[in-house]
Design an enzyme around this catalytic site. Structure first.
Site, PDB file in Angstrom:
ATOM      1  N   TYR A  56       0.924  -1.277  -0.052  1.00  0.00           N
ATOM      2  CA  TYR A  56      -0.270  -0.002   0.141  1.00  0.00           C
ATOM      3  C   TYR A  56       0.917   1.183  -0.054  1.00  0.00           C
ATOM      4  O   TYR A  56       1.994   1.274   0.226  1.00  0.00           O
ATOM      5  CB  TYR A  56      -1.042  -0.071   1.237  1.00  0.00           C
ATOM      6  CG  TYR A  56      -2.009   1.054   1.303  1.00  0.00           C
ATOM      7  CD1 TYR A  56      -3.015   0.816  -0.133  1.00  0.00           C
ATOM      8  CD2 TYR A  56      -2.220   2.162   1.954  1.00  0.00           C
ATOM      9  CE1 TYR A  56      -4.043   1.740   0.014  1.00  0.00           C
ATOM     10  CE2 TYR A  56      -3.183   2.913   1.736  1.00  0.00           C
ATOM     11  CZ  TYR A  56      -4.266   2.860   0.818  1.00  0.00           C
ATOM     12  OH  TYR A  56      -5.138   3.704   0.637  1.00  0.00           O
ATOM     13  N   SER A 155     -18.266  -3.295  -6.900  1.00  0.00           N
ATOM     14  CA  SER A 155     -17.407  -2.970  -5.586  1.00  0.00           C
ATOM     15  C   SER A 155     -18.032  -2.231  -4.638  1.00  0.00           C
ATOM     16  O   SER A 155     -19.081  -1.422  -4.878  1.00  0.00           O
ATOM     17  CB  SER A 155     -16.090  -2.404  -5.871  1.00  0.00           C
ATOM     18  OG  SER A 155     -16.232  -1.383  -6.507  1.00  0.00           O
ATOM     19  N   ARG A 177     -18.048  -8.466 -14.053  1.00  0.00           N
ATOM     20  CA  ARG A 177     -17.525  -9.515 -14.531  1.00  0.00           C
ATOM     21  C   ARG A 177     -18.632 -10.659 -14.592  1.00  0.00           C
ATOM     22  O   ARG A 177     -18.863 -11.309 -15.670  1.00  0.00           O
ATOM     23  CB  ARG A 177     -16.452 -10.457 -13.561  1.00  0.00           C
ATOM     24  CG  ARG A 177     -15.125  -9.538 -13.524  1.00  0.00           C
ATOM     25  CD  ARG A 177     -14.058 -10.621 -12.853  1.00  0.00           C
ATOM     26  NE  ARG A 177     -14.106 -10.502 -11.740  1.00  0.00           N
ATOM     27  CZ  ARG A 177     -12.913 -11.240 -10.970  1.00  0.00           C
ATOM     28  NH1 ARG A 177     -11.918 -11.498 -11.642  1.00  0.00           N
ATOM     29  NH2 ARG A 177     -13.116 -11.251  -9.943  1.00  0.00           N
ATOM     30  N   GLY A 244      -6.281  -1.018  -8.568  1.00  0.00           N
ATOM     31  CA  GLY A 244      -5.574  -1.679  -9.638  1.00  0.00           C
ATOM     32  C   GLY A 244      -5.623  -3.046  -9.200  1.00  0.00           C
ATOM     33  O   GLY A 244      -4.851  -3.720  -8.904  1.00  0.00           O
TER      34      GLY A 244
HETATM   35  N1  LIG Z   1      -7.659   5.518  -4.396  1.00  0.00           N
HETATM   36  C1  LIG Z   1      -8.601   5.453  -3.430  1.00  0.00           C
HETATM   37  O1  LIG Z   1      -8.368   6.363  -2.541  1.00  0.00           O
HETATM   38  C2  LIG Z   1      -9.371   4.093  -3.074  1.00  0.00           C
HETATM   39  C3  LIG Z   1     -10.276   4.330  -2.250  1.00  0.00           C
HETATM   40  C4  LIG Z   1     -11.203   3.305  -1.964  1.00  0.00           C
HETATM   41  C5  LIG Z   1     -11.037   1.967  -2.826  1.00  0.00           C
HETATM   42  N2  LIG Z   1      -9.739   2.046  -3.489  1.00  0.00           N
HETATM   43  C6  LIG Z   1      -9.319   0.926  -4.412  1.00  0.00           C
HETATM   44  O2  LIG Z   1     -10.315   0.448  -5.310  1.00  0.00           O
HETATM   45  C7  LIG Z   1     -10.625  -1.010  -5.483  1.00  0.00           C
HETATM   46  C8  LIG Z   1     -12.086  -1.153  -4.940  1.00  0.00           C
HETATM   47  O3  LIG Z   1     -12.179  -1.343  -3.708  1.00  0.00           O
HETATM   48  P1  LIG Z   1     -13.600  -1.817  -3.007  1.00  0.00           P
HETATM   49  O4  LIG Z   1     -13.172  -1.747  -1.492  1.00  0.00           O
HETATM   50  O5  LIG Z   1     -14.588  -1.021  -3.411  1.00  0.00           O
HETATM   51  O6  LIG Z   1     -13.611  -3.207  -3.349  1.00  0.00           O
HETATM   52  P2  LIG Z   1     -14.275  -4.359  -2.972  1.00  0.00           P
HETATM   53  O7  LIG Z   1     -15.764  -4.055  -2.673  1.00  0.00           O
HETATM   54  O8  LIG Z   1     -13.794  -5.371  -2.084  1.00  0.00           O
HETATM   55  O9  LIG Z   1     -14.735  -5.083  -4.329  1.00  0.00           O
HETATM   56  C9  LIG Z   1     -13.798  -5.631  -5.290  1.00  0.00           C
HETATM   57  C10 LIG Z   1     -14.025  -5.798  -6.665  1.00  0.00           C
HETATM   58  O10 LIG Z   1     -12.966  -6.108  -7.457  1.00  0.00           O
HETATM   59  C11 LIG Z   1     -13.314  -6.813  -8.535  1.00  0.00           C
HETATM   60  N3  LIG Z   1     -12.055  -7.789  -8.754  1.00  0.00           N
HETATM   61  C12 LIG Z   1     -11.302  -8.261  -7.709  1.00  0.00           C
HETATM   62  N4  LIG Z   1     -10.328  -8.892  -8.447  1.00  0.00           N
HETATM   63  C13 LIG Z   1     -10.432  -8.642  -9.950  1.00  0.00           C
HETATM   64  C14 LIG Z   1      -9.775  -9.077 -11.142  1.00  0.00           C
HETATM   65  N5  LIG Z   1      -8.662  -9.913 -11.061  1.00  0.00           N
HETATM   66  N6  LIG Z   1     -10.382  -8.698 -12.079  1.00  0.00           N
HETATM   67  C15 LIG Z   1     -11.481  -7.815 -12.243  1.00  0.00           C
HETATM   68  N7  LIG Z   1     -12.195  -7.459 -11.030  1.00  0.00           N
HETATM   69  C16 LIG Z   1     -11.681  -7.955 -10.045  1.00  0.00           C
HETATM   70  C17 LIG Z   1     -14.556  -7.525  -7.835  1.00  0.00           C
HETATM   71  O11 LIG Z   1     -15.238  -8.207  -8.731  1.00  0.00           O
HETATM   72  P3  LIG Z   1     -15.906  -9.769  -8.524  1.00  0.00           P
HETATM   73  O12 LIG Z   1     -17.056  -9.498  -7.790  1.00  0.00           O
HETATM   74  O13 LIG Z   1     -16.325 -10.048  -9.816  1.00  0.00           O
HETATM   75  O14 LIG Z   1     -14.821 -10.516  -7.932  1.00  0.00           O
HETATM   76  C18 LIG Z   1     -15.116  -6.376  -6.942  1.00  0.00           C
HETATM   77  O15 LIG Z   1     -15.877  -5.560  -8.046  1.00  0.00           O
HETATM   78  C19 LIG Z   1      -9.526  -1.514  -4.563  1.00  0.00           C
HETATM   79  O16 LIG Z   1      -8.417  -1.538  -5.280  1.00  0.00           O
HETATM   80  C20 LIG Z   1      -9.405  -0.605  -3.505  1.00  0.00           C
HETATM   81  O17 LIG Z   1      -8.050  -0.472  -3.193  1.00  0.00           O
HETATM   82  C21 LIG Z   1      -9.101   2.915  -3.895  1.00  0.00           C
END
Ligand SMILES: NC(=O)c1ccc[n+]([C@@H]2O[C@H](COP(=O)([O-])OP(=O)(O)OC[C@H]3O[C@@H](n4cnc5c(N)ncnc54)[C@H](OP(=O)(O)O)[C@@H]3O)[C@@H](O)[C@H]2O)c1
Length: 334
Positions: A56, A155, A177, A244
């Site tokens: 991270y 997500s 997906r 990512g």
């Molecule tokens: N930059 C920032 O400030 C910030 C803030 C919040 C979140 N994020 C990032 O945003 C992303 C999502 O976070 P979240 O907490 O909303 O996620 P989450 O609710 O845990 O959901 C994960 C998502 O990623 C998909 N996924 C997982 N592996 C995958 C793969 N290999 N190929 C395609 N899709 C995949 C899942 O799809 P399936 O249901 O099909 O498995 C699901 O839609 C994470 O990378 C997180 O670190 C960043």
């Protein structure tokens, strides 16, 4: 009852299922200016796994208590504390780690959450909904009825965006997906169009929207998925990458950059919080708490584990095909 509270700790970085340990973490009585807080619900995010694994953008010193987000309740306050009362719901302090049954912390490090927000929503209120809100507000000046496109639409950020966009009269194309499973769920939340990643949707974006092309895309996957989003965009549109999930580089087709004048931006909520004042932060959170309290913003919960099973819960949090977040709950009362 007087049991020692426990915490999920790691002494070295690595695979969560290998390095996380459930350990006793006794707490004392709160001193002047402090409060004793007991966890009610904490959430498991991809970024928690990145912190534990060492990938991270910022990492705690070791040993560390895992977990970024959770909600608890004030059990006792020390001398001179007037800002918080016993029974008030608060955010678990992120800097100390949220996956702990109890903590004593200075009152100024505790953020109050209205008790009208259910604990399982309060536990998820500070990272994903604000990320969706900021990306919706800060990159494109929308006219009513415009379209936004996003991948990983199921997500927590994705479902937040669907509900916030719907609430303010914007439309969404949602790439997932497993479209058969997610189409009814996301439409119930206010999604307009749900499409499968590898369906060729990018060739029919105008058919899907009735002629319009989106001016904002949200990418949290990378790889081929973001290239498909880019192919859908209006000229001079903005593609915001904030996650990512495939761990691949974000590749950007040169011809779209030149001939369509696209903008590729990044966003990190942590940085937004660090670079904005407490007033901006409180105003944003108040908006999110209000929507949560009135039921206009809901985040699905896939499964709930008792605190003692927190390490086992990690496997479920890292599994594909979840319907929402994995929560760990506790009713520790001191
Ligand atoms: N930059 C920032 O400030 C910030 C803030 C919040 C979140 N994020 C990032 O945003 C992303 C999502 O976070 P979240 O907490 O909303 O996620 P989450 O609710 O845990 O959901 C994960 C998502 O990623 C998909 N996924 C997982 N592996 C995958 C793969 N290999 N190929 C395609 N899709 C995949 C899942 O799809 P399936 O249901 O099909 O498995 C699901 O839609 C994470 O990378 C997180 O670190 C960043």
């Amino acid at each position: 009852m007087n049991t020692e509270p426990k915490a999920v700790r790691y002494h070295e970085r690595g695979k969560p299922e290998e390095v996380l340990k459930l350990e006793s973490m006794p707490v004392g009585q709160p001193g002047p200016g402090e409060a004793l807080v007991a966890l009610r619900a904490a959430v498991m995010h991809p970024s928690d796994m990145g912190m534990i694994g060492g990938t991270y953008g910022r990492l705690p010193d070791l040993p560390a208590v895992a977990g970024r987000e959770g909600a608890g309740v004030v059990l006792a306050v020390g001398a001179g504390v007037t800002a918080l009362k016993v029974g008030q719901q608060v955010k678990m302090p992120e800097a100390l780690g949220a996956w702990r049954q109890a903590v004593v912390a200075p009152v100024e490090d505790l953020i109050a959450i209205p008790n009208a927000v259910p604990a399982e929503m309060a536990a998820q209120a500070f990272i994903n909904p604000p990320t969706a809100l900021r990306i919706l507000r800060d990159f494109v000046d929308f006219k009513p009825g415009e379209w936004i496109i996003q991948n990983a639409a199921n997500s927590a950020v994705g479902v937040s965006l669907i509900q916030l966009a719907h609430h303010c009269g914007l439309k969404t194309i949602n790439v997932v997906r497993d479209a058969a499973t997610w189409d009814p769920v996301l439409k119930e939340m206010g999604a307009d169009v749900v499409v499968a990643e590898e369906s060729g949707y990018e060739k029919q974006v105008k058919e899907l929207t009735g002629g319009a092309k989106p001016r904002l895309a949200l990418n949290s996957i990378g790889g081929e998925s973001v290239i498909r989003l880019i192919r859908c965009m209006a000229d001079s549109a903005t593609v915001v990458t904030f996650g990512g999930m495939v761990g691949d580089k974000v590749r950007f087709p040169t011809r779209n950059l030149i001939f369509n004048d696209l903008r590729l931006c990044g966003f990190w909520m942590d940085k937004w919080v660090r670079t904005h004042g407490r007033e901006d932060f409180d105003a944003m959170q108040a908006e999110i708490f209000g929507l949560m309290a009135e039921g206009a913003l809901k985040l699905p919960v896939d499964s709930t584990f008792p605190f003692e099973k927190a390490v086992e819960a990690v496997a479920r949090a890292n599994a594909g095909g979840r319907n929402g977040k994995v929560l760990i709950t506790s009713d520790w009362k001191g």
